[in-house]
Design an enzyme around this catalytic site. Sequence first.
Site, short mmCIF file in Angstrom:
data_model
loop_
_atom_site.label_atom_id
_atom_site.label_comp_id
_atom_site.label_asym_id
_atom_site.label_seq_id
_atom_site.Cartn_x
_atom_site.Cartn_y
_atom_site.Cartn_z
N HIS A 12 0.85 -1.21 0.00
CA HIS A 12 0.00 0.00 0.00
C HIS A 12 0.88 1.25 0.00
CE1 HIS A 12 -4.00 1.87 1.41
NE2 HIS A 12 -3.14 2.88 1.35
N HIS A 14 1.12 5.03 -2.28
CA HIS A 14 0.63 5.91 -3.35
C HIS A 14 1.83 6.56 -4.03
CE1 HIS A 14 -3.59 5.81 -1.84
NE2 HIS A 14 -2.97 5.54 -0.71
N HIS A 192 -9.83 1.46 -0.12
CA HIS A 192 -9.62 2.10 1.18
C HIS A 192 -10.95 2.12 1.93
CE1 HIS A 192 -5.93 3.57 -0.60
NE2 HIS A 192 -5.63 4.35 0.42
N GLU A 195 -10.72 3.71 7.52
CA GLU A 195 -9.68 4.65 7.92
C GLU A 195 -10.41 5.84 8.54
OE1 GLU A 195 -7.75 6.73 4.70
OE2 GLU A 195 -5.94 7.15 5.85
N ASP A 273 1.93 3.93 3.04
CA ASP A 273 0.89 4.83 2.50
C ASP A 273 1.49 6.00 1.71
OD1 ASP A 273 -1.77 5.39 2.09
OD2 ASP A 273 -2.19 6.16 4.09
N ASP A 274 1.93 7.03 2.40
CA ASP A 274 2.50 8.23 1.77
C ASP A 274 3.70 8.66 2.63
OD1 ASP A 274 0.03 8.80 -0.05
OD2 ASP A 274 -0.81 8.61 1.96
N1 ADE Z 1 -4.68 8.96 -0.86
C1 ADE Z 1 -3.41 8.98 -0.47
N2 ADE Z 1 -3.30 8.59 0.83
C2 ADE Z 1 -4.56 8.32 1.25
C3 ADE Z 1 -5.11 7.88 2.46
N3 ADE Z 1 -4.37 7.64 3.54
N4 ADE Z 1 -6.44 7.72 2.53
C4 ADE Z 1 -7.21 7.95 1.46
N5 ADE Z 1 -6.73 8.37 0.29
C5 ADE Z 1 -5.42 8.55 0.18
ZN ZN Z 2 -3.68 4.89 1.12
#
Ligand code: ADE
Ligand code: ZN
Length: 328
Positions: A12, A14, A192, A195, A273-274
């Site tokens: 996971h 992005h 997703h 969350e 994630d990011d």
């Molecule tokens: N896009 C990038 N990171 C995200 C996240 N944590 N939740 C939803 N969309 C996303």
């Molecule tokens: Zn994500």
Amino acid sequence: MSLAARPKVELHLHLEGAAPPAFIRGLAQEKSLDLTGLFAPDGSYAIAGFRHFLKVYEAACTVLRTPEDYRRLTLAVLEESAASGVVYTEVFLSPDFCGGRDVAAWQEYLEAIREAAEAAGRRDGIVMRAIATAIRHQGPDRARETAVCAAETAGGFLTGFGLAGDESAGRPRDFRWAFDCAREAGLRLTAHAGEWGGPESVRDAIRDLGVERIGHGVRAIEDPVLVEEIAAAGIVLECCPGSNIALGLYPGWRDHPIDRLRARGVKVTVSTDDPPYFHTTMTHEYDRLAEAFGWDDGVFGEIELTSINAAFCDTSTRDTIVKRLEAA
Ligand code: ADE
Ligand code: ZN
């Protein structure tokens, strides 16, 4: 073996969310684009909460305008992943950012990203597969166009279809056509959920979209019956604890439900994630999880196997990665 040296599997990530801030700044400078307000004094992305995070993310993406930008981005991102020991990674790509959901343009972006992934593989030994991803707050019509882009390019490098973005926008069933289209094209599915939405959001995504994995999914913990259902169905959670903590979903690592979900038989995995937005890396996630829950090599080994078994790749790729995990 140190946690840093362990070969890791990430499911996971992005692509735009993994862009190093210096890379985005450099590109903005080359193109004389103004990104005032996006960065903190220390040069990191300045974010305050989930909605603001999405705004900063989308603003940073405005400098990514050509397949060549994405080729360079992919090389930079995979270098960071490999430095954290990642040997296999699945990356969310968005036709919204890559060509505005135009199939021919998307094909060019995807080819540039694929070529960069191959080059990174030769350079760092990392293997990448891509998941085309619709953005929920862009609505179901755009998700349909995204799914058509995905279906037209399914197979080989592009192995999955997903849904990201603001979980409070619409309901999973609004995206059923897009997911059916992707499934019929042979793509594997993740969304997703759980969350920013509660357990009902996870339940809806599983029932209405037929996904085999859930991005995050951690708020399933609020419904013990759902936790049992997820465990029994073998649905895999792409947990990103550092992301959840950075965005304020949980106050600290010990409060994160990943360990309790695992104890109840749920297949959990670990991803970033990011990463630059949340000041994390895969090694950082491992270090914090070991510290918070006493996870040892045995637990991480189990999670790496769970991850590769849930990967959206063919069996020969999986067998190759399993051998690399076993050799370590
Ligand atoms: N896009 C990038 N990171 C995200 C996240 N944590 N939740 C939803 N969309 C996303
Ligand atoms: Zn994500």
